[in-house]
Design a protein around this motif. Structure first.
Motif, PDB file in Angstrom:
ATOM      1  N   MET A 194       0.819  -1.209   0.000  1.00 32.07           N
ATOM      2  CA  MET A 194       0.000   0.000   0.000  1.00 32.07           C
ATOM      3  C   MET A 194       0.853   1.261   0.000  1.00 32.07           C
ATOM      4  SD  MET A 194      -3.313  -0.722   2.420  1.00 32.07           S
ATOM      5  CE  MET A 194      -2.463  -1.462   3.825  1.00 32.07           C
ATOM      6  N   LEU A 195       2.126   1.176   0.356  1.00 35.98           N
ATOM      7  CA  LEU A 195       2.961   2.356   0.511  1.00 35.98           C
ATOM      8  C   LEU A 195       4.184   2.307  -0.407  1.00 35.98           C
ATOM      9  CD1 LEU A 195       3.009   2.746   4.399  1.00 35.98           C
ATOM     10  CD2 LEU A 195       1.810   4.209   2.773  1.00 35.98           C
ATOM     11  N   PRO A 196       4.587   3.472  -0.948  1.00 37.23           N
ATOM     12  CA  PRO A 196       5.798   3.527  -1.760  1.00 37.23           C
ATOM     13  C   PRO A 196       7.060   3.682  -0.924  1.00 37.23           C
ATOM     14  CG  PRO A 196       4.740   5.662  -1.747  1.00 37.23           C
ATOM     15  CD  PRO A 196       3.845   4.740  -0.951  1.00 37.23           C
ATOM     16  N   GLY A 197       6.890   3.960   0.365  1.00 38.52           N
ATOM     17  CA  GLY A 197       8.022   4.169   1.257  1.00 38.52           C
ATOM     18  C   GLY A 197       7.531   4.399   2.669  1.00 38.52           C
ATOM     19  N   PRO A 198       8.399   4.915   3.536  1.00 38.04           N
ATOM     20  CA  PRO A 198       8.042   5.090   4.948  1.00 38.04           C
ATOM     21  C   PRO A 198       6.843   6.012   5.163  1.00 38.04           C
ATOM     22  CG  PRO A 198      10.416   5.276   4.642  1.00 38.04           C
ATOM     23  CD  PRO A 198       9.816   5.265   3.276  1.00 38.04           C
ATOM     24  N   LEU A 199       6.048   5.634   6.162  1.00 33.83           N
ATOM     25  CA  LEU A 199       4.905   6.430   6.607  1.00 33.83           C
ATOM     26  C   LEU A 199       5.197   6.972   7.990  1.00 33.83           C
ATOM     27  CD1 LEU A 199       1.881   7.379   6.723  1.00 33.83           C
ATOM     28  CD2 LEU A 199       1.334   5.070   7.542  1.00 33.83           C
ATOM     29  N   TRP A 200       5.085   8.289   8.135  1.00 34.63           N
ATOM     30  CA  TRP A 200       5.206   8.913   9.449  1.00 34.63           C
ATOM     31  C   TRP A 200       3.823   9.349   9.917  1.00 34.63           C
ATOM     32  CZ3 TRP A 200       9.828  12.915   9.602  1.00 34.63           C
ATOM     33  CH2 TRP A 200      11.037  12.223   9.399  1.00 34.63           C
ATOM     34  N   LEU A 201       3.495   9.023  11.169  1.00 35.23           N
ATOM     35  CA  LEU A 201       2.309   9.553  11.822  1.00 35.23           C
ATOM     36  C   LEU A 201       2.762  10.561  12.862  1.00 35.23           C
ATOM     37  CD1 LEU A 201       0.991   7.009  10.519  1.00 35.23           C
ATOM     38  CD2 LEU A 201      -0.469   6.898  12.543  1.00 35.23           C
ATOM     39  N   VAL A 202       2.429  11.813  12.618  1.00 29.30           N
ATOM     40  CA  VAL A 202       2.808  12.884  13.550  1.00 29.30           C
ATOM     41  C   VAL A 202       1.640  13.074  14.501  1.00 29.30           C
ATOM     42  CG1 VAL A 202       3.547  15.270  13.787  1.00 29.30           C
ATOM     43  CG2 VAL A 202       4.227  13.939  11.769  1.00 29.30           C
ATOM     44  N   ASP A 247       2.750  -3.201   6.534  1.00 25.60           N
ATOM     45  CA  ASP A 247       3.980  -3.650   7.188  1.00 25.60           C
ATOM     46  C   ASP A 247       4.369  -2.671   8.293  1.00 25.60           C
ATOM     47  OD1 ASP A 247       6.452  -4.542   7.949  1.00 25.60           O
ATOM     48  OD2 ASP A 247       7.357  -4.432   5.944  1.00 25.60           O
ATOM     49  N   PRO A 248       4.371  -3.091   9.566  1.00 26.55           N
ATOM     50  CA  PRO A 248       4.724  -2.176  10.662  1.00 26.55           C
ATOM     51  C   PRO A 248       6.118  -1.576  10.530  1.00 26.55           C
ATOM     52  CG  PRO A 248       3.716  -4.173  11.511  1.00 26.55           C
ATOM     53  CD  PRO A 248       3.994  -4.419  10.058  1.00 26.55           C
ATOM     54  N   SER A 249       7.026  -2.270   9.825  1.00 27.58           N
ATOM     55  CA  SER A 249       8.388  -1.754   9.693  1.00 27.58           C
ATOM     56  C   SER A 249       8.448  -0.499   8.823  1.00 27.58           C
ATOM     57  CB  SER A 249       9.306  -2.827   9.105  1.00 27.58           C
ATOM     58  OG  SER A 249       8.986  -3.101   7.754  1.00 27.58           O
ATOM     59  N   GLN A 250       7.378  -0.212   8.085  1.00 29.49           N
ATOM     60  CA  GLN A 250       7.332   0.983   7.248  1.00 29.49           C
ATOM     61  C   GLN A 250       6.831   2.208   8.007  1.00 29.49           C
ATOM     62  OE1 GLN A 250       4.982  -0.734   3.769  1.00 29.49           O
ATOM     63  NE2 GLN A 250       6.533   0.442   2.684  1.00 29.49           N
ATOM     64  N   ILE A 251       6.435   2.005   9.266  1.00 32.60           N
ATOM     65  CA  ILE A 251       5.723   3.053   9.992  1.00 32.60           C
ATOM     66  C   ILE A 251       6.570   3.614  11.129  1.00 32.60           C
ATOM     67  CG2 ILE A 251       3.646   3.589  11.312  1.00 32.60           C
ATOM     68  CD1 ILE A 251       2.399   1.056   9.985  1.00 32.60           C
ATOM     69  N   SER A 252       6.542   4.925  11.283  1.00 29.12           N
ATOM     70  CA  SER A 252       7.121   5.598  12.441  1.00 29.12           C
ATOM     71  C   SER A 252       6.058   6.518  13.042  1.00 29.12           C
ATOM     72  CB  SER A 252       8.349   6.431  12.059  1.00 29.12           C
ATOM     73  OG  SER A 252       9.413   5.613  11.628  1.00 29.12           O
ATOM     74  N   VAL A 253       5.894   6.434  14.349  1.00 26.58           N
ATOM     75  CA  VAL A 253       4.979   7.322  15.067  1.00 26.58           C
ATOM     76  C   VAL A 253       5.812   8.324  15.842  1.00 26.58           C
ATOM     77  CG1 VAL A 253       3.283   7.487  16.925  1.00 26.58           C
ATOM     78  CG2 VAL A 253       3.129   5.630  15.254  1.00 26.58           C
ATOM     79  N   ILE A 254       5.517   9.593  15.644  1.00 30.89           N
ATOM     80  CA  ILE A 254       6.238  10.651  16.348  1.00 30.89           C
ATOM     81  C   ILE A 254       5.263  11.349  17.272  1.00 30.89           C
ATOM     82  CG2 ILE A 254       7.561  12.777  16.125  1.00 30.89           C
ATOM     83  CD1 ILE A 254       7.278  10.531  13.106  1.00 30.89           C
ATOM     84  N   ARG A 255       5.492  11.227  18.561  1.00 28.47           N
ATOM     85  CA  ARG A 255       4.652  11.908  19.532  1.00 28.47           C
ATOM     86  C   ARG A 255       5.476  12.250  20.765  1.00 28.47           C
ATOM     87  NH1 ARG A 255       0.201   7.267  21.070  1.00 28.47           N
ATOM     88  NH2 ARG A 255       1.581   5.538  21.569  1.00 28.47           N
ATOM     89  N   PRO A 256       5.163  13.357  21.448  1.00 27.26           N
ATOM     90  CA  PRO A 256       5.989  13.835  22.552  1.00 27.26           C
ATOM     91  C   PRO A 256       6.224  12.803  23.644  1.00 27.26           C
ATOM     92  CG  PRO A 256       4.421  15.521  21.912  1.00 27.26           C
ATOM     93  CD  PRO A 256       4.050  14.280  21.153  1.00 27.26           C
ATOM     94  N   SER A 257       5.226  11.981  23.932  1.00 27.12           N
ATOM     95  CA  SER A 257       5.358  11.009  25.016  1.00 27.12           C
ATOM     96  C   SER A 257       6.249   9.839  24.652  1.00 27.12           C
ATOM     97  CB  SER A 257       3.974  10.471  25.400  1.00 27.12           C
ATOM     98  OG  SER A 257       3.446   9.667  24.347  1.00 27.12           O
ATOM     99  N   ALA A 258       6.413   9.589  23.355  1.00 25.56           N
ATOM    100  CA  ALA A 258       7.153   8.421  22.858  1.00 25.56           C
ATOM    101  C   ALA A 258       6.600   7.116  23.426  1.00 25.56           C
ATOM    102  CB  ALA A 258       8.646   8.543  23.177  1.00 25.56           C
ATOM    103  N   ALA A 259       5.339   7.137  23.865  1.00 26.34           N
ATOM    104  CA  ALA A 259       4.719   5.929  24.422  1.00 26.34           C
ATOM    105  C   ALA A 259       4.569   4.875  23.332  1.00 26.34           C
ATOM    106  CB  ALA A 259       3.357   6.267  25.012  1.00 26.34           C
ATOM    107  N   ALA A 260       4.883   3.632  23.671  1.00 27.66           N
ATOM    108  CA  ALA A 260       4.831   2.535  22.700  1.00 27.66           C
ATOM    109  C   ALA A 260       3.424   2.361  22.164  1.00 27.66           C
ATOM    110  CB  ALA A 260       5.327   1.248  23.346  1.00 27.66           C
TER     111      ALA A 260
END
Length: 277
Positions: A1-9, A28-41
């Protein structure tokens, strides 16, 4: 579904529901990065950090924070985005012009309005963009279709109105289910039984509306027998101050607040980006 990395801000309730839906659909979870102040898993092996990753360049970025945080997020994020970055915003009330002011680099910016059932793959996602990039639009449509029903709007005001129906609508329906269960309790049903029956009834009735060629009004008439119990209840709902008037006032209040939020977002100016930070 994705051409490259997905960031969720940001990854609040709605963005989290979308992410759960995508993972269930096979993203694929390896394509995803979540950026949030808490850095909670978040789980699923998804990378979460408080800062923007420096070892990867996103192909798709989704703004999933609160709308009022736009002015805080933009100064650091805008310099990272490239012309080819696909930017998706689920920020309620924030207009496309405001997004382009804060993020001038991306050629394609898409506004999306999802609802919470996306978590189950049963959601609705309204879409709007001024981009004519068919590849980017097809990518967004595919991503959102994995969450349920996705529909494009070519007018931003119509997109706004649709968002009131589909985005806020589940909350209004949840209130109806809660009220129906409470009324059942007053007549003698146990609390858990009233809640269970009300939820099951709504699920089946919604499926019937979706599958039928008849209007909801006609379906209601089919349920109601002359001089029967359903007809007696419908007379209450159909009063001048009944359900139609209530929902009209409900949507008008949401519509007014949507315009207020747009004005608030327009008032938050940010300095133009000077480089990646």
């Amino acid at each position: 579904m994705l051409p490259g990395p997905l960031w969720l801000v940001g990854c609040g309730n709605m963005a989290g529901a979308m992410l759960e839906g995508w993972i269930a659909a096979g993203l694929d979870p390896s394509q995803i990065s979540v950026i949030r102040p808490s850095a909670a898993a978040f789980g699923h092996g998804i990378r979460v950090s408080a800062e923007y990753p420096e070892d990867t360049t996103p192909s798709v970025v989704m703004l999933g924070m609160k709308p009022y945080q736009l002015g805080e997020v933009a100064p650091k994020l805008a310099p990272i985005l490239q012309p080819e970055t696909l930017l998706i915003s689920i920020l309620a009330g924030v207009e496309l012009a405001t997004l382009r002011e804060h993020f001038p680099a991306p050629r394609t910016i898409v506004k999306a309005m999802p609802n919470l059932p996306v978590r189950l793959g049963k959601g609705v996602v309204d879409l709007y963009s001024d981009s004519d990039d068919l590849t980017a639009r097809a990518l967004v449509a595919g991503l959102m279709a994995a969450l349920g029903h996705a529909e494009w709007f070519e007018d931003e005001e119509l997109f706004r109105i649709a968002g009131l129906v589909t985005g806020a609508g589940p909350a209004f329906l949840f209130r109806f289910v809660e009220a129906l269960a409470a009324a059942s309790e007053r007549l003698g049903l146990a609390e858990d039984q009233a809640a269970r029956l009300s939820a099951a009834m709504v699920e089946g009735a919604a499926a019937m509306v979706a599958a039928s060629d008849e209007s909801p009004g006609r379906l209601a008439e089919r349920v109601a027998s002359p001089r029967g119990t359903t007809e007696a209840g419908l007379r209450v709902l159909d009063q001048a101050s009944g359900i139609a008037d209530l929902l009209r006032r409900t949507l008008e209040a949401s519509h007014q607040r949507s315009h207020e939020m747009a004005a608030e977002a327009r008032g938050r100016k940010v300095d133009p980006p000077t480089g990646r930070s």
